[in-house]
Design an enzyme around this catalytic site. Structure first.
Site, mmCIF file in Angstrom:
data_model
loop_
_atom_site.group_PDB
_atom_site.id
_atom_site.type_symbol
_atom_site.label_atom_id
_atom_site.label_comp_id
_atom_site.label_asym_id
_atom_site.label_seq_id
_atom_site.Cartn_x
_atom_site.Cartn_y
_atom_site.Cartn_z
ATOM 1 N N LEU A 60 0.558 -3.959 12.243
ATOM 2 C CA LEU A 60 -0.439 -4.883 11.673
ATOM 3 C C LEU A 60 -1.761 -4.182 11.380
ATOM 4 C CD1 LEU A 60 0.523 -7.833 14.065
ATOM 5 C CD2 LEU A 60 1.470 -7.277 11.823
ATOM 6 N N GLU A 64 7.707 3.107 14.692
ATOM 7 C CA GLU A 64 8.453 3.506 13.495
ATOM 8 C C GLU A 64 8.391 5.014 13.373
ATOM 9 O OE1 GLU A 64 6.603 0.993 10.395
ATOM 10 O OE2 GLU A 64 8.465 -0.143 10.548
ATOM 11 N N CYS A 93 -3.442 1.311 6.949
ATOM 12 C CA CYS A 93 -3.747 0.691 8.253
ATOM 13 C C CYS A 93 -4.393 1.699 9.193
ATOM 14 C CB CYS A 93 -2.483 0.170 8.902
ATOM 15 S SG CYS A 93 -1.618 -0.983 7.882
ATOM 16 N N ASN A 134 0.817 -1.232 0.000
ATOM 17 C CA ASN A 134 0.000 0.000 0.000
ATOM 18 C C ASN A 134 0.843 1.271 0.000
ATOM 19 O OD1 ASN A 134 0.766 -0.405 2.671
ATOM 20 N ND2 ASN A 134 -1.203 0.184 3.546
HETATM 21 C C1 SIN Z 1 0.250 1.934 6.668
HETATM 22 O O1 SIN Z 1 -0.863 1.882 6.183
HETATM 23 O O2 SIN Z 1 0.816 0.911 7.049
HETATM 24 C C2 SIN Z 1 1.033 3.204 6.821
HETATM 25 C C3 SIN Z 1 0.230 4.407 6.699
HETATM 26 C C4 SIN Z 1 0.976 5.670 7.008
HETATM 27 O O3 SIN Z 1 2.204 5.688 7.192
HETATM 28 O O4 SIN Z 1 0.309 6.674 7.098
#
Ligand code: SIN
Length: 482
Positions: free
Chosen positions: A255, A461, A288, A156
């Site tokens: 996750l 992260e 996510c 993604n």
């Molecule tokens: C993700 O969907 O894993 C990351 C989304 C983001 O960094 O905003």
């Protein structure tokens, strides 16, 4: 493909410091908007994966000896090269992932921001000194790189999730084996081309394409790999954790989510709709941290729904290269079928669907949909939608909505809209999530710790917390100090 630098599209894996082209083992990558072939990626053999692991192990000794400042210089050059090649990198991303070109450009800047940030952090792997409990001692804690790390990244965000994992590892002095998603290898490989040009020494980074299970198992079973960082589904995260138990590896698991978006009667409705649109429809709903469940208080419900529908009507679904497209395709037809199933189940159970925008035929497109009358018991409230569907539930009281928002096994991101800041502060403590947006729908940035709780995983992260994930603390006690 329309690239200024065709050398960025590599139909080759990067193993132990050498490009390994497709032989008779290529797997085709196609554009989800039209099924057109983007290129072929090699399906590496186990022996080649093992060779990459050995080379990362061999390279670690020298890489850890580089000073933070030297590692920072490489990351800085890499970040600059990414920005200098942003148009080409965005073009490759749109070809293999489908997201609109403007959104892909935004992701390239997001990807570069991790290289820049962790380059700066490379100089700050600070330890501690601790006041000694006994006379004649000196106690210090120093930070050391973990060693060889593996990163498994999702489709993604084909570039940003690569740099969000690789940059802190490299900054810390670790070496890295990267396995990009099979749907989007070329973005990762293009980043690797630029890492090589930035002067990253041989063996510090390998990019391995091939069969996911085989590579994942090789990572888990290797005694040379000290950590695995994975972004993807909770099911795969659990299986990695089980498989990595044999070698007791450190893990970072980012996750699945089931993000609530709570709108109280006292919210600024325009701000709430802007936040909802940004958070729900970013990347066609495939993040996510995308909103999965809207909870809207009774008094503001109708106004919010009407304004959200008007905002959604401005979205344009189509090929990511077409001028004006704001929503690209979903990753594949299976993803479309899953979203269709969730929406149909919700309608059968009494929800009402509003299709405010049309999606083109062909490709794996899904029309943005606003679904009202959704109940918490419906499957769409329990499963991660990963598509452009806003599922809206009405609520009455603060206690009720906190209970509903927390009634999930996931805990990645949550959003709250209220102009009553006492309530905002109260709710941010009550929500069992790793990331909270209060009157804010876009929470992703390189400077803040991204990560969840519960079955959304663990580990952070981004930010200085992100560097620490790749460092061990070594305690040293000197005795006999005068
Ligand atoms: C993700 O969907 O894993 C990351 C989304 C983001 O960094 O905003």
């Amino acid at each position: 493909m329309k690239l200024k630098d065709p050398g960025l599209l590599r139909e080759a894996a990067f193993v132990a410091g050498a490009w390994r082209p497709v032989r008779n083992d290529g797997a085709t990558v196609s554009n989800p908007a039209n099924g057109e072939r983007v290129g072929e990626q090699p399906m590496l053999a186990l022996a080649e994966v093992e060779q990459a692991i050995e080379s990362a192990h061999a390279a670690f000794g020298a890489w850890r000896e580089h000073t933070g400042k030297e590692r920072a210089a490489v990351l800085r050059r890499w970040a600059d090269l990414v920005m200098a090649n942003a148009d080409d990198l965005a073009w490759i991303m749109t070809a293999e992932q489908g997201k609109p070109l403007a959104e892909a450009r935004g992701e390239i800047a997001y990807a570069a921001s991790f290289l820049e940030w962790f380059g700066e952090e490379a100089k700050r792997g600070y330890g501690h000194t601790i006041p000694e409990p006994r006379r004649g001692q000196r106690i210090k804690v120093i930070k050391e790189p973990l060693g060889v790390c593996a990163a498994i990244t999702p489709w993604n965000f084909p570039s940003a999730m690569v740099t969000r994992k690789v940059a802190p590892a490299i900054a810390a002095g670790c070496t890295v084996l990267l396995k990009p998603a099979p749907q989007t290898p070329f973005s990762a490989l293009a980043l690797c081309v630029l890492a090589e040009r930035a002067g990253l020494p041989q063996g510090v980074l390998s990019v391995l394409t091939g069969e996911a299970r085989m590579i994942g198992e090789a990572f888990c079973e290797s005694h040379l790999i000290r950590k695995i960082s994975f972004t993807g589904s909770t099911a795969v995260g659990k299986s990695l954790m089980a498989n990595a138990a044999g070698t007791l590896k450190k893990l970072s698991l980012e996750l699945g989510g089931n993000a609530p978006f709570i709108v109280f009667d006292d919210a600024d409705v325009e701000a709430a709709v802007a936040g909802a649109k940004a958070s729900k429809f970013r990347n066609a709903g495939q993040t996510c941290v995308c909103v999965n469940r809207f909870f809207v208080q009774r008094g503001i419900h109708d106004a919010f729904v009407a304004r959200l529908k008007a905002a959604v009507a401005d979205l344009r679904v189509g090929d990511g290269y077409a001028e004006g497209t704001t929503i690209g395709p979903l990753v594949n037809h299976a993803a479309v079928e899953k979203v269709e199933r969730l929406v149909m189940q919700a309608i059968d159970a009494g929800a009402t669907a509003d299709l405010v925008v049309r999606a083109p035929a062909g490709g794996s497109f899904y029309a943005p949909t606003v679904l009202t009358g959704v109940q918490p018991s419906m499957q769409i409230s329990r499963e991660e939608i990963f598509g452009p569907v806003a599922a809206i539930t009405r609520f009455d009281t603060e206690d009720e909505v906190i209970r509903l928002a927390n009634a999930t096994r996931y805990g990645l991101a949550a959003y709250v809209y209220t102009q009553n800041m006492r309530r905002g502060h109260r709710i941010e403590r009550e929500l069992e999530y790793g990331i909270i947006g209060v009157n804010e729908g876009l929470i992703s940035t390189e400077v803040a710790p991204f990560g969840g709780v519960k079955e959304s995983g663990f580990g952070k992260e981004g930010s200085f917390y992100g560097l620490d994930e790749y460092l061990d603390s070594k305690y040293i006690c000197h005795g006999g100090v005068a």
